[in-house]
Design a protein around this motif. Structure first.
Motif, PDB file in Angstrom:
ATOM      1  N   SER A  81       0.564  -1.606   0.372  1.00 36.39           N
ATOM      2  CA  SER A  81       0.174   0.206  -0.312  1.00 36.39           C
ATOM      3  C   SER A  81       0.885   1.140  -0.221  1.00 36.39           C
ATOM      4  O   SER A  81       0.045   1.751   0.180  1.00 36.39           O
ATOM      5  N   LYS A  82       2.207   0.729   0.415  1.00 36.92           N
ATOM      6  CA  LYS A  82       3.035   2.114  -0.005  1.00 36.92           C
ATOM      7  C   LYS A  82       3.597   2.394  -1.116  1.00 36.92           C
ATOM      8  O   LYS A  82       3.751   1.423  -2.279  1.00 36.92           O
ATOM      9  N   ASP A  83       2.771   3.630  -1.879  1.00 37.13           N
ATOM     10  CA  ASP A  83       3.474   4.012  -3.319  1.00 37.13           C
ATOM     11  C   ASP A  83       4.053   5.243  -3.388  1.00 37.13           C
ATOM     12  O   ASP A  83       3.944   5.877  -4.064  1.00 37.13           O
ATOM     13  N   THR A  84       5.526   5.429  -2.665  1.00 32.36           N
ATOM     14  CA  THR A  84       6.246   6.624  -2.433  1.00 32.36           C
ATOM     15  C   THR A  84       7.412   5.550  -3.089  1.00 32.36           C
ATOM     16  O   THR A  84       8.318   4.863  -4.010  1.00 32.36           O
ATOM     17  N   GLU A  85       8.166   7.078  -4.385  1.00 31.63           N
ATOM     18  CA  GLU A  85       9.387   6.716  -4.810  1.00 31.63           C
ATOM     19  C   GLU A  85      10.452   6.446  -4.144  1.00 31.63           C
ATOM     20  O   GLU A  85      10.387   5.072  -4.433  1.00 31.63           O
ATOM     21  N   ILE A  86      10.192   6.647  -2.149  1.00 27.34           N
ATOM     22  CA  ILE A  86      11.649   5.679  -1.818  1.00 27.34           C
ATOM     23  C   ILE A  86      11.530   4.680  -1.335  1.00 27.34           C
ATOM     24  O   ILE A  86      11.823   4.236  -1.085  1.00 27.34           O
ATOM     25  N   ASP A  87       9.799   4.286  -1.084  1.00 26.89           N
ATOM     26  CA  ASP A  87       9.274   2.775  -0.750  1.00 26.89           C
ATOM     27  C   ASP A  87       9.533   2.080  -2.192  1.00 26.89           C
ATOM     28  O   ASP A  87      10.541   0.478  -2.063  1.00 26.89           O
ATOM     29  N   GLU A  88       9.702   1.921  -3.051  1.00 25.23           N
ATOM     30  CA  GLU A  88       9.934   1.764  -4.888  1.00 25.23           C
ATOM     31  C   GLU A  88      11.590   1.911  -5.026  1.00 25.23           C
ATOM     32  O   GLU A  88      11.872   0.502  -5.385  1.00 25.23           O
ATOM     33  N   ALA A  89      11.861   3.102  -4.402  1.00 23.63           N
ATOM     34  CA  ALA A  89      13.201   2.194  -4.742  1.00 23.63           C
ATOM     35  C   ALA A  89      14.329   1.535  -3.865  1.00 23.63           C
ATOM     36  O   ALA A  89      15.308   0.541  -3.959  1.00 23.63           O
ATOM     37  N   LEU A  90      13.858   1.617  -2.374  1.00 26.02           N
ATOM     38  CA  LEU A  90      14.214   1.044  -1.153  1.00 26.02           C
ATOM     39  C   LEU A  90      13.650  -0.772  -1.586  1.00 26.02           C
ATOM     40  O   LEU A  90      14.973  -1.086  -1.168  1.00 26.02           O
ATOM     41  N   GLY A  91      12.902  -0.889  -1.743  1.00 30.29           N
ATOM     42  CA  GLY A  91      12.361  -2.140  -2.972  1.00 30.29           C
ATOM     43  C   GLY A  91      13.288  -2.835  -3.505  1.00 30.29           C
ATOM     44  O   GLY A  91      13.639  -3.651  -2.970  1.00 30.29           O
ATOM     45  N   LEU A  92      13.442  -1.696  -4.567  1.00 35.26           N
ATOM     46  CA  LEU A  92      14.758  -2.470  -6.229  1.00 35.26           C
ATOM     47  C   LEU A  92      15.506  -1.982  -5.037  1.00 35.26           C
ATOM     48  O   LEU A  92      16.412  -3.398  -5.778  1.00 35.26           O
ATOM     49  N   ALA A  93      16.185  -1.611  -4.657  1.00 38.16           N
ATOM     50  CA  ALA A  93      17.011  -1.325  -4.288  1.00 38.16           C
ATOM     51  C   ALA A  93      17.944  -2.874  -3.012  1.00 38.16           C
ATOM     52  O   ALA A  93      18.563  -3.508  -3.169  1.00 38.16           O
ATOM     53  N   MET A  94      16.781  -3.356  -2.935  1.00 36.40           N
ATOM     54  CA  MET A  94      17.411  -4.637  -1.234  1.00 36.40           C
ATOM     55  C   MET A  94      17.418  -6.190  -1.911  1.00 36.40           C
ATOM     56  O   MET A  94      17.765  -7.129  -2.137  1.00 36.40           O
ATOM     57  N   GLY A  95      16.724  -6.104  -3.496  1.00 34.93           N
ATOM     58  CA  GLY A  95      16.896  -7.267  -4.371  1.00 34.93           C
ATOM     59  C   GLY A  95      15.400  -7.634  -5.095  1.00 34.93           C
ATOM     60  O   GLY A  95      15.329  -8.507  -5.964  1.00 34.93           O
ATOM     61  N   ALA A  96      13.893  -6.498  -5.039  1.00 34.82           N
ATOM     62  CA  ALA A  96      13.164  -7.353  -5.465  1.00 34.82           C
ATOM     63  C   ALA A  96      13.066  -6.975  -6.588  1.00 34.82           C
ATOM     64  O   ALA A  96      13.655  -6.293  -7.563  1.00 34.82           O
ATOM     65  N   ASP A  97      12.532  -8.073  -7.482  1.00 35.22           N
ATOM     66  CA  ASP A  97      12.538  -7.665  -9.531  1.00 35.22           C
ATOM     67  C   ASP A  97      11.673  -6.942  -9.951  1.00 35.22           C
ATOM     68  O   ASP A  97      11.540  -6.728 -10.358  1.00 35.22           O
ATOM     69  N   ASP A  98      10.413  -6.913  -9.126  1.00 39.43           N
ATOM     70  CA  ASP A  98       9.439  -6.134  -9.402  1.00 39.43           C
ATOM     71  C   ASP A  98       8.535  -5.446  -8.304  1.00 39.43           C
ATOM     72  O   ASP A  98       8.728  -5.546  -7.187  1.00 39.43           O
ATOM     73  N   TYR A  99       7.741  -4.920  -8.453  1.00 40.34           N
ATOM     74  CA  TYR A  99       7.288  -3.287  -7.578  1.00 40.34           C
ATOM     75  C   TYR A  99       6.054  -3.088  -8.071  1.00 40.34           C
ATOM     76  O   TYR A  99       5.793  -2.923  -8.913  1.00 40.34           O
ATOM     77  N   ILE A 100       4.591  -3.318  -7.123  1.00 38.91           N
ATOM     78  CA  ILE A 100       3.429  -2.908  -7.410  1.00 38.91           C
ATOM     79  C   ILE A 100       2.494  -2.374  -6.375  1.00 38.91           C
ATOM     80  O   ILE A 100       2.635  -2.920  -5.400  1.00 38.91           O
ATOM     81  N   GLY A 101       1.647  -1.282  -6.479  1.00 37.00           N
ATOM     82  CA  GLY A 101       1.385  -1.025  -5.645  1.00 37.00           C
ATOM     83  C   GLY A 101      -0.575  -0.806  -5.547  1.00 37.00           C
ATOM     84  O   GLY A 101      -0.968  -0.838  -6.559  1.00 37.00           O
ATOM     85  N   LYS A 102      -0.821  -0.703  -3.836  1.00 34.35           N
ATOM     86  CA  LYS A 102      -1.940  -1.144  -3.901  1.00 34.35           C
ATOM     87  C   LYS A 102      -3.095   0.363  -3.947  1.00 34.35           C
ATOM     88  O   LYS A 102      -1.887   1.168  -3.467  1.00 34.35           O
ATOM     89  N   PRO A 103      -4.182   0.324  -4.215  1.00 35.97           N
ATOM     90  CA  PRO A 103      -4.790  -0.846  -5.030  1.00 35.97           C
ATOM     91  C   PRO A 103      -3.773  -1.074  -5.884  1.00 35.97           C
ATOM     92  O   PRO A 103      -3.838  -0.258  -6.406  1.00 35.97           O
ATOM     93  N   PHE A 104      -5.238  -1.856  -6.759  1.00 34.88           N
ATOM     94  CA  PHE A 104      -3.931  -3.299  -7.732  1.00 34.88           C
ATOM     95  C   PHE A 104      -4.382  -4.007  -8.648  1.00 34.88           C
ATOM     96  O   PHE A 104      -5.725  -4.197  -8.283  1.00 34.88           O
ATOM     97  N   SER A 105      -4.562  -3.424 -10.003  1.00 42.62           N
ATOM     98  CA  SER A 105      -5.148  -4.612 -10.562  1.00 42.62           C
ATOM     99  C   SER A 105      -5.032  -6.300 -10.901  1.00 42.62           C
ATOM    100  O   SER A 105      -3.209  -6.658 -11.015  1.00 42.62           O
ATOM    101  N   GLN A 106      -5.894  -7.207 -10.740  1.00 44.51           N
ATOM    102  CA  GLN A 106      -5.127  -8.464 -10.370  1.00 44.51           C
ATOM    103  C   GLN A 106      -4.503  -8.390 -11.947  1.00 44.51           C
ATOM    104  O   GLN A 106      -3.526  -8.920 -12.183  1.00 44.51           O
ATOM    105  N   ARG A 107      -5.330  -9.039 -13.172  1.00 48.95           N
ATOM    106  CA  ARG A 107      -4.776  -8.733 -14.600  1.00 48.95           C
ATOM    107  C   ARG A 107      -3.259  -8.265 -14.648  1.00 48.95           C
ATOM    108  O   ARG A 107      -2.289  -9.167 -15.041  1.00 48.95           O
ATOM    109  N   LEU A 108      -2.823  -7.007 -14.333  1.00 48.05           N
ATOM    110  CA  LEU A 108      -1.969  -6.304 -13.844  1.00 48.05           C
ATOM    111  C   LEU A 108      -0.793  -6.884 -13.283  1.00 48.05           C
ATOM    112  O   LEU A 108       0.542  -7.811 -13.427  1.00 48.05           O
ATOM    113  N   LEU A 109      -1.448  -7.562 -12.479  1.00 46.03           N
ATOM    114  CA  LEU A 109      -0.002  -8.433 -10.949  1.00 46.03           C
ATOM    115  C   LEU A 109      -0.313  -9.285 -11.761  1.00 46.03           C
ATOM    116  O   LEU A 109       1.321 -10.011 -12.037  1.00 46.03           O
ATOM    117  N   ILE A 110      -0.386  -9.805 -12.797  1.00 43.81           N
ATOM    118  CA  ILE A 110      -0.901 -11.839 -13.006  1.00 43.81           C
ATOM    119  C   ILE A 110       0.275 -11.471 -14.410  1.00 43.81           C
ATOM    120  O   ILE A 110       1.325 -12.560 -14.953  1.00 43.81           O
TER     121      ILE A 110
END
Length: 235
Positions: A81-110
């Motif tokens: 549910s966190k959808d800020t630039e800092i959170d996204e950059a931090l998550g990717l910097a830690m080694g995540a392959d992708d990042y999706i913020g809530k609310p989200f489309s199930q089709r996009l997630l798939i």
């Protein structure tokens, strides 16, 4: 065999709805309501991909990813549910392959799950015997990339990379000295009609530098050309 997806989220409604959607697409789904209960299962019997919420009780998604990355390159998508630039950059910097913020489309997630799985599967595909020796190793100065085994070394020291990081580095190393734009790196790493923000590539580059500097504090082989893109310097 259908791919196995692990969902880790403390929101029961999300676990239920996303599980149903993924099962309808043919995936096998395992669900966990917090990071602490998921850690051992994801380590002992890894799925093909994990979708992690960041904000969870007992152990949040950031801590869970850090612990996973100590032992595994399991593909990970952050769902939060966190959808800020800092959170996204931090998550990717830690080694995540992708990042999706809530609310989200199930089709996009798939679609994102399919994209990350496809990148992982393409990297793991065996090559024919005649092609194997040529395709296996990419050597650029002190960098060595075993493309068949997804293994990277710098000065003989192993560097653990995610699938996305590997593909970005491989794209840069294929033509040392040549500049690759962010768009070119996105096309090479994602290879799908999925929107990826420029910040995503920047975050992956920062993570690559951090990993290489962990084995060589003087690492400067990935250069930034501001307003243009990045290049690999073979030295």
């Amino acid at each position: 065999m259908p791919a196995t997806i692990a969902l880790v989220d403390d929101d029961r409604n999300i676990l239920t709805s996303v599980s149903i959607a993924l099962q309808a697409e043919g995936y096998t789904v395992r669900v966990y309501s917090d990071g602490a209960s998921a850690l051992k299962a994801l380590t002992d019997t890894p799925p093909d991909l994990a979708v992690l919420d960041i904000k969870m009780p007992r152990m949040d998604g950031m801590e869970l990813l850090l612990k996973l990355r100590e032992k595994s390159n399991l593909p990970v998508i952050f769902l939060t549910s966190k959808d800020t630039e800092i959170d996204e950059a931090l998550g990717l910097a830690m080694g995540a392959d992708d990042y999706i913020g809530k609310p989200f489309s199930q089709r996009l997630l798939i679609e994102r799950i399919r994209a990350v799985l496809r990148r992982a599967q393409n990297r793991a595909q065996p090559v024919g015997e005649a092609e194997e020796e040529e395709a296996r190793t990419l050597t650029r100065g002190r960098l060595s990339m075993d493309t068949a085994r997804h293994r990277v070394t710098w000065d003989g020291k192993e560097v653990q990379l995610t699938v996305t990081e590997f593909l970005i580095l491989e794209t840069l190393a294929m033509r040392p000295g040549f500049v690759r734009s962010r768009d070119q790196l996105m096309d090479a790493a994602y290879q799908d009609d999925v929107y990826v923000d420029d910040r995503t590539i920047d975050s992956h580059i920062k993570r690559l530098r951090k990993k290489f500097r962990a084995v060589d504090s003087q690492f400067e082989a990935i250069e930034t050309l501001y307003g243009v893109g990045y290049r690999f310097d073979e030295e």
